[in-house]
Design a protein around this motif. Structure first.
Motif, PDB file in Angstrom:
ATOM      1  N   PRO A  63      10.405 -12.811   1.368  1.00  9.09           N
ATOM      2  CA  PRO A  63      10.373 -14.275   1.525  1.00  9.09           C
ATOM      3  C   PRO A  63       8.943 -14.768   1.733  1.00  9.09           C
ATOM      4  CG  PRO A  63      11.098 -13.231   3.552  1.00  9.09           C
ATOM      5  CD  PRO A  63      10.975 -12.128   2.530  1.00  9.09           C
ATOM      6  N   VAL A  64       8.752 -16.074   1.675  1.00 12.35           N
ATOM      7  CA  VAL A  64       7.437 -16.683   1.909  1.00 12.35           C
ATOM      8  C   VAL A  64       6.894 -16.200   3.253  1.00 12.35           C
ATOM      9  CG1 VAL A  64       6.345 -18.902   2.452  1.00 12.35           C
ATOM     10  CG2 VAL A  64       7.841 -18.713   0.458  1.00 12.35           C
ATOM     11  N   GLY A  65       5.624 -15.809   3.263  1.00 14.38           N
ATOM     12  CA  GLY A  65       4.992 -15.336   4.493  1.00 14.38           C
ATOM     13  C   GLY A  65       4.903 -13.822   4.592  1.00 14.38           C
ATOM     14  N   THR A  66       5.675 -13.073   3.730  1.00 13.79           N
ATOM     15  CA  THR A  66       5.633 -11.597   3.768  1.00 13.79           C
ATOM     16  C   THR A  66       4.280 -11.088   3.266  1.00 13.79           C
ATOM     17  OG1 THR A  66       7.959 -11.658   3.097  1.00 13.79           O
ATOM     18  CG2 THR A  66       6.878  -9.510   2.977  1.00 13.79           C
ATOM     19  N   PHE A  67       3.778 -10.007   3.879  1.00 20.05           N
ATOM     20  CA  PHE A  67       2.584  -9.330   3.360  1.00 20.05           C
ATOM     21  C   PHE A  67       3.063  -8.168   2.491  1.00 20.05           C
ATOM     22  CE2 PHE A  67       0.439 -10.464   7.665  1.00 20.05           C
ATOM     23  CZ  PHE A  67       0.326 -11.786   7.267  1.00 20.05           C
ATOM     24  N   VAL A  68       2.760  -8.204   1.205  1.00 16.72           N
ATOM     25  CA  VAL A  68       3.184  -7.138   0.292  1.00 16.72           C
ATOM     26  C   VAL A  68       1.980  -6.335  -0.163  1.00 16.72           C
ATOM     27  CG1 VAL A  68       4.436  -6.557  -1.826  1.00 16.72           C
ATOM     28  CG2 VAL A  68       5.025  -8.645  -0.597  1.00 16.72           C
ATOM     29  N   CYS A  69       2.101  -5.039   0.043  1.00 19.91           N
ATOM     30  CA  CYS A  69       1.039  -4.131  -0.333  1.00 19.91           C
ATOM     31  C   CYS A  69       1.443  -3.463  -1.652  1.00 19.91           C
ATOM     32  CB  CYS A  69       0.969  -3.152   0.825  1.00 19.91           C
ATOM     33  SG  CYS A  69      -0.096  -1.851   0.524  1.00 19.91           S
ATOM     34  N   SER A  70       0.596  -3.498  -2.642  1.00 21.73           N
ATOM     35  CA  SER A  70       0.944  -2.980  -3.979  1.00 21.73           C
ATOM     36  C   SER A  70       0.736  -1.470  -4.038  1.00 21.73           C
ATOM     37  CB  SER A  70       0.076  -3.634  -5.056  1.00 21.73           C
ATOM     38  OG  SER A  70       0.099  -5.029  -4.921  1.00 21.73           O
ATOM     39  N   GLN A  71       1.846  -0.718  -3.929  1.00 21.35           N
ATOM     40  CA  GLN A  71       1.743   0.740  -4.087  1.00 21.35           C
ATOM     41  C   GLN A  71       1.445   1.069  -5.530  1.00 21.35           C
ATOM     42  OE1 GLN A  71       5.553   2.069  -2.419  1.00 21.35           O
ATOM     43  NE2 GLN A  71       4.416   3.778  -1.539  1.00 21.35           N
ATOM     44  N   LYS A  72       2.159   0.379  -6.413  1.00 17.48           N
ATOM     45  CA  LYS A  72       1.933   0.510  -7.854  1.00 17.48           C
ATOM     46  C   LYS A  72       1.737  -0.879  -8.419  1.00 17.48           C
ATOM     47  CE  LYS A  72       4.916   4.524  -8.693  1.00 17.48           C
ATOM     48  NZ  LYS A  72       3.944   5.495  -9.225  1.00 17.48           N
ATOM     49  N   ARG A  76       5.861  -2.400   1.245  1.00 17.84           N
ATOM     50  CA  ARG A  76       5.189  -1.676   0.154  1.00 17.84           C
ATOM     51  C   ARG A  76       5.978  -1.896  -1.125  1.00 17.84           C
ATOM     52  NH1 ARG A  76       2.729   3.730   2.930  1.00 17.84           N
ATOM     53  NH2 ARG A  76       2.354   2.754   4.940  1.00 17.84           N
ATOM     54  N   GLY A  77       5.330  -2.247  -2.188  1.00 24.61           N
ATOM     55  CA  GLY A  77       6.096  -2.580  -3.373  1.00 24.61           C
ATOM     56  C   GLY A  77       5.383  -2.318  -4.675  1.00 24.61           C
ATOM     57  N   VAL A  78       6.034  -2.759  -5.734  1.00 22.66           N
ATOM     58  CA  VAL A  78       5.480  -2.653  -7.085  1.00 22.66           C
ATOM     59  C   VAL A  78       5.163  -4.072  -7.531  1.00 22.66           C
ATOM     60  CG1 VAL A  78       5.906  -1.931  -9.459  1.00 22.66           C
ATOM     61  CG2 VAL A  78       6.909  -0.625  -7.558  1.00 22.66           C
ATOM     62  N   THR A  79       3.909  -4.269  -7.929  1.00 18.53           N
ATOM     63  CA  THR A  79       3.423  -5.604  -8.249  1.00 18.53           C
ATOM     64  C   THR A  79       3.185  -5.739  -9.741  1.00 18.53           C
ATOM     65  OG1 THR A  79       2.316  -5.690  -6.114  1.00 18.53           O
ATOM     66  CG2 THR A  79       1.495  -7.199  -7.795  1.00 18.53           C
ATOM     67  N   ILE A  80       3.619  -6.834 -10.327  1.00 20.21           N
ATOM     68  CA  ILE A  80       3.220  -7.111 -11.715  1.00 20.21           C
ATOM     69  C   ILE A  80       1.978  -7.991 -11.667  1.00 20.21           C
ATOM     70  CG2 ILE A  80       3.789  -8.388 -13.827  1.00 20.21           C
ATOM     71  CD1 ILE A  80       6.639  -7.382 -13.554  1.00 20.21           C
ATOM     72  N   ALA A  81       0.892  -7.493 -12.272  1.00 19.58           N
ATOM     73  CA  ALA A  81      -0.305  -8.311 -12.418  1.00 19.58           C
ATOM     74  C   ALA A  81      -0.181  -8.998 -13.776  1.00 19.58           C
ATOM     75  CB  ALA A  81      -1.552  -7.446 -12.350  1.00 19.58           C
ATOM     76  N   ASP A 141      -1.301   3.516  -9.787  1.00 19.44           N
ATOM     77  CA  ASP A 141      -1.123   3.620  -8.327  1.00 19.44           C
ATOM     78  C   ASP A 141      -2.369   3.136  -7.587  1.00 19.44           C
ATOM     79  OD1 ASP A 141       1.238   4.809  -8.916  1.00 19.44           O
ATOM     80  OD2 ASP A 141       0.747   6.770  -8.075  1.00 19.44           O
ATOM     81  N   ALA A 142      -2.145   2.525  -6.422  1.00 17.48           N
ATOM     82  CA  ALA A 142      -3.264   2.212  -5.527  1.00 17.48           C
ATOM     83  C   ALA A 142      -3.640   3.489  -4.781  1.00 17.48           C
ATOM     84  CB  ALA A 142      -2.838   1.128  -4.547  1.00 17.48           C
ATOM     85  N   ASN A 143      -4.734   3.450  -4.003  1.00 16.56           N
ATOM     86  CA  ASN A 143      -5.168   4.614  -3.233  1.00 16.56           C
ATOM     87  C   ASN A 143      -4.237   4.823  -2.033  1.00 16.56           C
ATOM     88  OD1 ASN A 143      -6.953   5.677  -0.796  1.00 16.56           O
ATOM     89  ND2 ASN A 143      -7.719   6.528  -2.686  1.00 16.56           N
ATOM     90  N   GLU A 144      -3.623   6.007  -1.953  1.00 14.90           N
ATOM     91  CA  GLU A 144      -2.603   6.269  -0.923  1.00 14.90           C
ATOM     92  C   GLU A 144      -3.146   6.239   0.497  1.00 14.90           C
ATOM     93  OE1 GLU A 144      -0.106   9.773  -1.336  1.00 14.90           O
ATOM     94  OE2 GLU A 144       0.034   9.307  -3.477  1.00 14.90           O
ATOM     95  N   GLU A 145      -4.330   6.828   0.684  1.00 12.15           N
ATOM     96  CA  GLU A 145      -4.910   6.886   2.037  1.00 12.15           C
ATOM     97  C   GLU A 145      -5.173   5.472   2.560  1.00 12.15           C
ATOM     98  OE1 GLU A 145      -7.751   6.563   5.024  1.00 12.15           O
ATOM     99  OE2 GLU A 145      -8.450   6.201   2.979  1.00 12.15           O
ATOM    100  N   LEU A 146      -5.677   4.631   1.667  1.00 16.42           N
ATOM    101  CA  LEU A 146      -5.990   3.243   2.033  1.00 16.42           C
ATOM    102  C   LEU A 146      -4.700   2.483   2.367  1.00 16.42           C
ATOM    103  CD1 LEU A 146      -8.720   1.930   2.202  1.00 16.42           C
ATOM    104  CD2 LEU A 146      -8.516   1.225  -0.174  1.00 16.42           C
ATOM    105  N   ILE A 147      -3.652   2.705   1.579  1.00 15.37           N
ATOM    106  CA  ILE A 147      -2.373   2.036   1.839  1.00 15.37           C
ATOM    107  C   ILE A 147      -1.832   2.441   3.207  1.00 15.37           C
ATOM    108  CG2 ILE A 147       0.060   1.919   1.157  1.00 15.37           C
ATOM    109  CD1 ILE A 147      -0.721   1.725  -1.632  1.00 15.37           C
ATOM    110  N   ASP A 148      -1.860   3.750   3.524  1.00 15.35           N
ATOM    111  CA  ASP A 148      -1.340   4.207   4.820  1.00 15.35           C
ATOM    112  C   ASP A 148      -2.122   3.572   5.963  1.00 15.35           C
ATOM    113  OD1 ASP A 148       0.600   5.720   3.705  1.00 15.35           O
ATOM    114  OD2 ASP A 148      -0.514   7.601   3.757  1.00 15.35           O
ATOM    115  N   ARG A 149      -3.461   3.451   5.793  1.00 14.67           N
ATOM    116  CA  ARG A 149      -4.305   2.927   6.868  1.00 14.67           C
ATOM    117  C   ARG A 149      -4.159   1.411   7.015  1.00 14.67           C
ATOM    118  NH1 ARG A 149     -10.067   2.486   6.162  1.00 14.67           N
ATOM    119  NH2 ARG A 149      -9.900   4.083   4.560  1.00 14.67           N
ATOM    120  N   ILE A 150      -4.043   0.693   5.914  1.00 16.25           N
ATOM    121  CA  ILE A 150      -4.044  -0.776   5.972  1.00 16.25           C
ATOM    122  C   ILE A 150      -2.623  -1.338   6.105  1.00 16.25           C
ATOM    123  CG2 ILE A 150      -4.714  -2.892   4.733  1.00 16.25           C
ATOM    124  CD1 ILE A 150      -7.306  -1.591   4.737  1.00 16.25           C
ATOM    125  N   ALA A 151      -1.674  -0.778   5.354  1.00 16.49           N
ATOM    126  CA  ALA A 151      -0.311  -1.342   5.386  1.00 16.49           C
ATOM    127  C   ALA A 151       0.464  -0.860   6.610  1.00 16.49           C
ATOM    128  CB  ALA A 151       0.442  -0.978   4.123  1.00 16.49           C
TER     129      ALA A 151
END
Ligand code: R1P
Ligand code: URA
Length: 292
Positions: free
Chosen positions: A127-136, A197-202, A181-191
């Motif tokens: 929903p609006v306001g969610t922080f989504v981190c792009s795993q892929k 965690r999700g899949v984003t269409i650019a 894929d995004a960088n896994e180490e960075l995702i674990d540290r930031i997200a």
């Protein structure tokens, strides 16, 4: 033999700064925050204890400063993967090419890049306001297809599954979407555990490519229904934005660490939007500054 880059390929301004960004090599920190909106650069930098440089050219605004002892550069990219091509190549050149000799440096310097953006959510858990981190990221933009090594860094079975599911052929998928894929180490540290965690269409646009229909009908009216229903090995597509694929793809090819995290400002499923998000994105900015 070291690689040499003539002035037509790497354009350096008279003051020694790189062509579009107008940033000089000594101004670039190892930790980089990318934002789309040039106005968001000042918001990020408002948390810095000090500023050592501030420069602006076209949509690219850059400030380098210090946050809790960490040296950080924040750069605006404007909208779209075409701009990410410029920003990533110029940042990588600032880090890894000697601007005096125009040769690649002996020692590789790795950058850590986090994009803080806004996006459209596609699922009930975004929903609006969610922080989504792009795993892929699924790149509708085609940019990565122009670089050698694209197949080695992309998730080819995922790409095939997505194309089969959409039933797209011909112009709709030329050049074909790429999955990265995004960088896994960075995702674990930031997200951590508090971001989705999700899949984003650019997407290559805000309207048609994201299934928004104003006066002109869409080529595939079922596009977003199919995207929302797509599932592959437990992954569902969570959101639309316009830069994460090129950022993840070019970073992988160049050897940098990168990820994207976006705040949902419109949920396409339940048809709601929030245009007053400029204050709430500051929470996301502070979280990323603390974790980068
Ligand atoms: C579209 O409105 C823009 O917003 C999103 C999209 O990726 C696109 O750039 O991100 P930013 O808020 O970072 O610009
Ligand atoms: N940015 C996008 O690209 N799409 C949205 O729906 C919202 C922000």
């Amino acid at each position: 033999m070291k690689k040499y880059f003539p002035s037509s390929e790497l354009i350096i301004n008279e003051d020694g700064s790189v062509f579009h960004l107008h940033v000089k090599p000594e101004w670039l920190a190892d930790k980089v925050i990318l934002v789309g909106d040039p106005g968001r650069v000042a918001l990020v930098a408002s948390h810095f204890e000090n500023k050592e440089c501030e420069v602006e050219s076209r949509e690219f605004k850059t400030i380098t400063g210090t946050y809790k002892g960490k040296r950080i550069t924040v750069v605006s990219t404007g909208i779209g993967c075409d701009n990410i091509d410029i920003v990533m190549n110029e940042l990588d050149a600032l880090a890894n090419i000697d601007f005096v000799t125009r040769e690649e440096k002996d020692q590789f310097r790795q950058l850590e890049l986090v994009r803080i953006g806004t996006c459209g959510g596609l699922q009930p858990n975004t929903p609006v306001g969610t922080f989504v981190c792009s795993q892929k990221s699924i790149g509708f933009d085609g940019l990565l297809n122009f670089y050698a090594g694209r197949n080695a860094v992309c998730d080819l079975p995922f790409e095939r599954a997505f194309l089969n599911h959409m039933g797209w052929s011909g112009n709709m998928c030329a050049p074909a979407p790429y999955v990265i894929d995004a960088n896994e180490e960075l995702i674990d540290r930031i997200a951590k555990d508090d971001m989705v965690r999700g899949v984003t269409i650019a997407a290559g646009g805000f309207f048609g490519p994201q299934g928004r229909e104003l006066r002109i009908p869409l080529a595939d009216p079922k596009q977003n229904d199919k995207i929302e229903a797509f599932e592959y090995k437990g992954y569902k597509i969570t959101n639309f934005e316009m830069e994460s694929s090129a950022l993840a793809g070019l970073s992988r090819l160049m050897g940098h660490k990168a990820m994207t995290v976006c705040m949902v400002i419109a949920n396409r499923l339940i048809k709601e939007a929030n245009t007053g998000y400029k204050n709430t994105i500051d929470t996301l900015i502070k979280t990323v500054l603390d974790r980068i």
